[in-house]
Design an enzyme around this catalytic site. Structure first.
Site, PDB file in Angstrom:
ATOM      1  N   ASN A  23      -1.485   6.756   3.581  1.00 58.89           N
ATOM      2  CA  ASN A  23      -2.343   5.597   3.879  1.00 58.89           C
ATOM      3  C   ASN A  23      -2.186   5.056   5.286  1.00 58.89           C
ATOM      4  O   ASN A  23      -2.867   4.104   5.658  1.00 58.89           O
ATOM      5  CB  ASN A  23      -2.134   4.499   2.823  1.00 58.89           C
ATOM      6  CG  ASN A  23      -2.683   4.929   1.479  1.00 58.89           C
ATOM      7  OD1 ASN A  23      -3.384   5.948   1.386  1.00 58.89           O
ATOM      8  ND2 ASN A  23      -2.362   4.187   0.447  1.00 58.89           N
ATOM      9  N   CYS A 116     -14.057   4.255  -8.279  1.00 58.41           N
ATOM     10  CA  CYS A 116     -13.141   5.323  -8.707  1.00 58.41           C
ATOM     11  C   CYS A 116     -12.524   4.821 -10.010  1.00 58.41           C
ATOM     12  O   CYS A 116     -12.872   3.766 -10.520  1.00 58.41           O
ATOM     13  CB  CYS A 116     -12.095   5.591  -7.642  1.00 58.41           C
ATOM     14  SG  CYS A 116     -10.906   4.267  -7.501  1.00 58.41           S
TER      15      CYS A 116
HETATM   16  C1  EPZ Z   1      -5.965   0.635   0.161  1.00 63.42           C
HETATM   17  O1  EPZ Z   1      -7.196   0.754  -0.523  1.00 63.42           O
HETATM   18  C2  EPZ Z   1      -5.156   1.864  -0.227  1.00 63.42           C
HETATM   19  N1  EPZ Z   1      -5.862   3.066   0.239  1.00 63.42           N
HETATM   20  C3  EPZ Z   1      -4.963   1.897  -1.741  1.00 63.42           C
HETATM   21  O2  EPZ Z   1      -4.132   3.011  -2.056  1.00 63.42           O
HETATM   22  C4  EPZ Z   1      -4.238   0.608  -2.150  1.00 63.42           C
HETATM   23  O3  EPZ Z   1      -4.112   0.595  -3.562  1.00 63.42           O
HETATM   24  C5  EPZ Z   1      -5.043  -0.610  -1.689  1.00 63.42           C
HETATM   25  O4  EPZ Z   1      -5.256  -0.536  -0.259  1.00 63.42           O
HETATM   26  C6  EPZ Z   1      -4.330  -1.924  -1.982  1.00 63.42           C
HETATM   27  O5  EPZ Z   1      -3.093  -1.938  -1.364  1.00 63.42           O
HETATM   28  C7  EPZ Z   1      -5.774   3.411   1.548  1.00 63.42           C
HETATM   29  O6  EPZ Z   1      -5.160   2.735   2.346  1.00 63.42           O
HETATM   30  C8  EPZ Z   1      -6.488   4.664   1.953  1.00 63.42           C
HETATM   31  P1  EPZ Z   1      -8.409  -2.995  -0.553  1.00 63.42           P
HETATM   32  P2  EPZ Z   1      -8.420  -0.223  -0.134  1.00 63.42           P
HETATM   33  O7  EPZ Z   1      -9.630  -2.987   0.294  1.00 63.42           O
HETATM   34  O8  EPZ Z   1      -8.336  -0.607   1.283  1.00 63.42           O
HETATM   35  C9  EPZ Z   1     -11.419  -5.661  -3.076  1.00 63.42           C
HETATM   36  C10 EPZ Z   1      -3.559   4.996  -3.141  1.00 63.42           C
HETATM   37  O9  EPZ Z   1      -3.163   5.169  -4.292  1.00 63.42           O
HETATM   38  N2  EPZ Z   1     -12.355  -5.456  -1.957  1.00 63.42           N
HETATM   39  O10 EPZ Z   1      -7.157  -3.564   0.004  1.00 63.42           O
HETATM   40  O11 EPZ Z   1      -9.675   0.410  -0.634  1.00 63.42           O
HETATM   41  C11 EPZ Z   1     -11.087  -4.370  -3.814  1.00 63.42           C
HETATM   42  O12 EPZ Z   1     -12.066  -4.111  -4.808  1.00 63.42           O
HETATM   43  C12 EPZ Z   1      -4.706   4.064  -2.859  1.00 63.42           C
HETATM   44  O13 EPZ Z   1      -3.042   5.528  -2.117  1.00 63.42           O
HETATM   45  C13 EPZ Z   1     -13.617  -6.044  -1.995  1.00 63.42           C
HETATM   46  O14 EPZ Z   1     -13.970  -6.718  -2.962  1.00 63.42           O
HETATM   47  O15 EPZ Z   1      -8.105  -1.504  -1.023  1.00 63.42           O
HETATM   48  C14 EPZ Z   1      -9.735  -4.664  -4.403  1.00 63.42           C
HETATM   49  O16 EPZ Z   1      -9.904  -5.396  -5.594  1.00 63.42           O
HETATM   50  C15 EPZ Z   1      -5.322   3.560  -4.152  1.00 63.42           C
HETATM   51  N3  EPZ Z   1     -14.468  -5.847  -0.960  1.00 63.42           N
HETATM   52  C16 EPZ Z   1      -9.076  -5.564  -3.354  1.00 63.42           C
HETATM   53  O17 EPZ Z   1     -10.152  -6.096  -2.565  1.00 63.42           O
HETATM   54  C17 EPZ Z   1     -14.119  -5.100   0.139  1.00 63.42           C
HETATM   55  O18 EPZ Z   1     -14.939  -4.962   1.077  1.00 63.42           O
HETATM   56  C18 EPZ Z   1      -8.115  -4.842  -2.412  1.00 63.42           C
HETATM   57  O19 EPZ Z   1      -8.769  -3.681  -1.954  1.00 63.42           O
HETATM   58  C19 EPZ Z   1     -12.833  -4.509   0.163  1.00 63.42           C
HETATM   59  C20 EPZ Z   1     -11.970  -4.711  -0.884  1.00 63.42           C
END
Ligand code: EPZ
Length: 416
Positions: A23, A116
Site C-alpha cells: 500500500n 469489492c
Molecule cells: C486503503 O484503501 C488501503 N488500500 C486498504 O487496504 C485499507 O483497508 C484502507 O485504505 C483503510 O486503511 C490501499 O492503500 C491501496 P479509504 P482505500 O479511502 O484508500 C470511505 C488492503 O487490504 N470512502 O481510506 O480505498 C470508504 O468507503 C486494502 O491492502 C468514501 O466514502 O480506503 C471507507 O469506508 C483493503 N469516499 C473509508 O472511507 C471516498 O472517496 C476509508 O476508505 C473514499 C473513501
C-alpha cells in the site's frame, strides 16, 4: 485455481524477512506519472497487485524495467491517459492514476473501481478534491473523466479519512498552480512514504503524517530514487500467526514504529514483543488472552489487521469484542472461521468472539485479501487439515507466503 493445504499444530519458530509495503508501492508507482524523467524504486514487492498496476502503466506509455525488487519507470512519453475497466476491476487502487494524470496531462479517463467484497468503496472524495482544484469531472458510462488545463491550489477538507483519497489529491497538488492544504488527511505511514518519494522528486510538501498536509505546487518534478517502506500489515500478519501458534519468531526489514497499535494488542493478548528499529521479535504464551479491539484510521488499530486478530481471538482465553468502523462489510472471514468451529456472533459492525480450546480443520474459501490471511492463521492452529480455496486473493498482497511460513516451521503447501 490454486489452493493452500495446511496441517495445523506446528509452532512458528525462526526468522523471516518482510517485503516492501503493497500500500506504499502502489501510490509510489503512480507517482512516476508526474515526471518526464525516469524514477527508480527499490524494495518493490513482487505481488499480483503490483504486476497489475505495472501492466496498466505500461499500456499508458510508461517504459518499465524490472529487476527483482527494483523497478525503473520512464513516463516521458505518456500516450494514453486511460485506465480501462477490465484492468481497474481487478485492482481498485488503479484509481491512484487519476490525480497524477490530471496534474501531468490535464486529462484522464479512469474506470470507476466499483465495490469489492468488503464494501462499496466510493471515490467521491477523490472527485470532490479534484473539482475543488478546478478540474472538470464527469462520471459517465462507468468512467471518471477529468479535464483541467492546470490544476489550482485549494483548501480541501475530506469528509472522512481516506488513504488513497489523500494520496491522489496530494499527488495532484504537487504540480498545481499555488498552495493546496488537505485537511482531515490520512496519517497512515504509507502516505508519509509517498510524500517522501514526491519530495525526492522535487515536490514541496510538509505535514504528511499529520491530518493537515501543505503542498506548494511546482512546474515539474524530476527523476529520483526511493526505497519503499516495509509492509506493516505483512509484519502484523506474521506476528499474529506466531502468536496464535505459541511461536517465537523474529522479523527483519520491518518498521516497528508503524505498528504500535498492533503490538500493544499482541502484548495485551499475552505475547512478549521486543522491537528493534528494523526488527521485531515476538514470543507467544502457551495460551493467549482475548483482546478486544476497534478499528480506526492510523495511528489506531488498522482495519487491515482486524481479520487476522479475529482468528487469534478464536482460540484465546475469554471473549473479545471486535468493532469494525472503517468498512461496512469486513466480517466475511467470520462465517469461514465458523466452519472451522469458531464461536463468533456478528451484530452489525461488531463481532463477539468467544475463545474455544481448538479449531477443527475444514475446507474454507478466501473472499478478500486480509480475510484469506485470517483463514491461514486459523488453519495453522486447527486440528487436522485445512484447505483454503481461491487463494489468488492472498497472492495479491503476500509475497511467497507459503515459502515464508514453511521456513518458520509451518506444514503448508500450495496445490495447483
Ligand atoms: C486503503 O484503501 C488501503 N488500500 C486498504 O487496504 C485499507 O483497508 C484502507 O485504505 C483503510 O486503511 C490501499 O492503500 C491501496 P479509504 P482505500 O479511502 O484508500 C470511505 C488492503 O487490504 N470512502 O481510506 O480505498 C470508504 O468507503 C486494502 O491492502 C468514501 O466514502 O480506503 C471507507 O469506508 C483493503 N469516499 C473509508 O472511507 C471516498 O472517496 C476509508 O476508505 C473514499 C473513501
Amino acid at each position: 485455481m490454486d489452493k493452500l493445504l495446511i496441517e495445523g499444530g506446528a509452532r512458528l519458530v525462526g526468522e523471516t524477512n518482510i517485503s516492501g509495503a503493497k500500500n506504499a508501492a502502489l501510490p509510489i508507482l503512480c507517482a512516476a506519472l508526474l515526471s518526464a524523467e525516469p524514477v527508480t524504486f527499490t524494495n518493490v514487492p513482487q505481488l499480483k497487485d503490483v504486476a497489475t498496476l505495472l501492466a496498466l502503466l505500461g499500456q499508458m506509455g510508461v517504459a518499465i524495467e524490472r529487476e527483482g525488487d527494483t523497478v525503473t519507470l520512464d513516463a516521458s512519453a505518456l500516450t494514453e491517459p486511460v485506465a480501462p475497466y477490465e484492468m481497474v476491476k481487478t485492482m481498485r487502487a488503479s484509481i491512484l492514476v487519476l490525480g497524477p494524470l490530471a496534474a501531468r496531462c490535464g486529462e484522464a479517463r479512469v474506470s470507476l473501481p466499483g465495490g469489492c467484497a468488503i464494501g462499496a468503496r466510493p471515490v467521491d472524495q477523490h472527485i470532490k478534491g479534484l473539482q475543488a482544484m478546478g478540474a472538470e469531472v464527469a462520471v459517465e458510462h462507468g468512467y471518471v473523466h477529468v479535464r483541467a488545463s492546470r490544476l489550482k491550489g485549494a483548501r480541501l477538507v475530506a469528509d472522512m479519512v481516506t488513504v488513497t483519497g489523500t494520496e491522489n489529491l496530494m499527488m495532484a497538488a504537487t504540480l498545481a498552480d499555488g498552495v493546496t492544504i488537505i485537511e482531515n488527511a490520512a496519517r497512515e505511514p504509507e502516505v508519509v512514504d509517498l510524500a517522501n518519494c514526491l519530495i525526492a522528486m522535487g515536490a514541496k510538501i510538509s505535514g504528511a503524517g499529520s491530518d493537515i498536509i501543505h503542498i506548494e505546487g511546482v512546474p515539474r518534478l524530476h527523476g529520483a530514487r526511493h526505497h519503499v517502506m516495509p509492509d506493516r500489515i505483512e509484519t502484523g500478519t506474521y506476528l499474529c500467526a506466531a502468536a496464535a501458534t505459541g511461536g517465537d519468531i523474529r522479523l527483519t526489514g520491518v518498521l516497528a514504529s508503524s505498528l504500535d497499535a498492533v503490538i500493544d494488542k499482541l502484548i495485551e493478548a499475552g505475547c512478549t514483543v521486543h522491537a528493534e528499529p528494523d526488527a521485531i521479535r515476538l514470543c507467544a504464551p502457551p495460551k493467549l488472552t482475548a483482546a478486544s479491539l476497534r478499528t480506526a484510521p492510523y495511528p489506531a488499530f488498522p482495519t487491515d489487521m482486524q481479520a487476522q486478530f479475529m482468528a487469534l481471538n478464536c482460540i484465546a482465553q475469554g471473549t473479545a469484542v471486535i468493532r469494525e468502523t472503517i468498512f461496512e462489510n469486513r466480517f466475511m472471514h467470520a462465517v469461514e472461521l465458523q466452519r472451522l468451529g469458531a464461536d463468533i456472533r456478528i451484530d452489525g459492525n461488531t463481532a463477539i468472539v468467544c475463545g474455544i480450546e481448538r479449531l477443527q480443520g475444514a475446507t474454507v474459501m478466501a473472499t478478500d485479501l486480509r480475510a484469506s490471511a485470517s483463514l491461514v492463521i486459523a488453519g495453522l492452529v486447527a486440528e487436522g487439515k485445512t484447505l483454503i480455496e481461491r487463494i489468488y486473493h492472498l497472492d495479491r498482497g503476500y509475497e511467497r507466503l507459503e515459502e515464508k511460513l514453511a521456513a518458520l516451521g509451518a506444514n503448508v503447501r500450495r496445490i495447483k
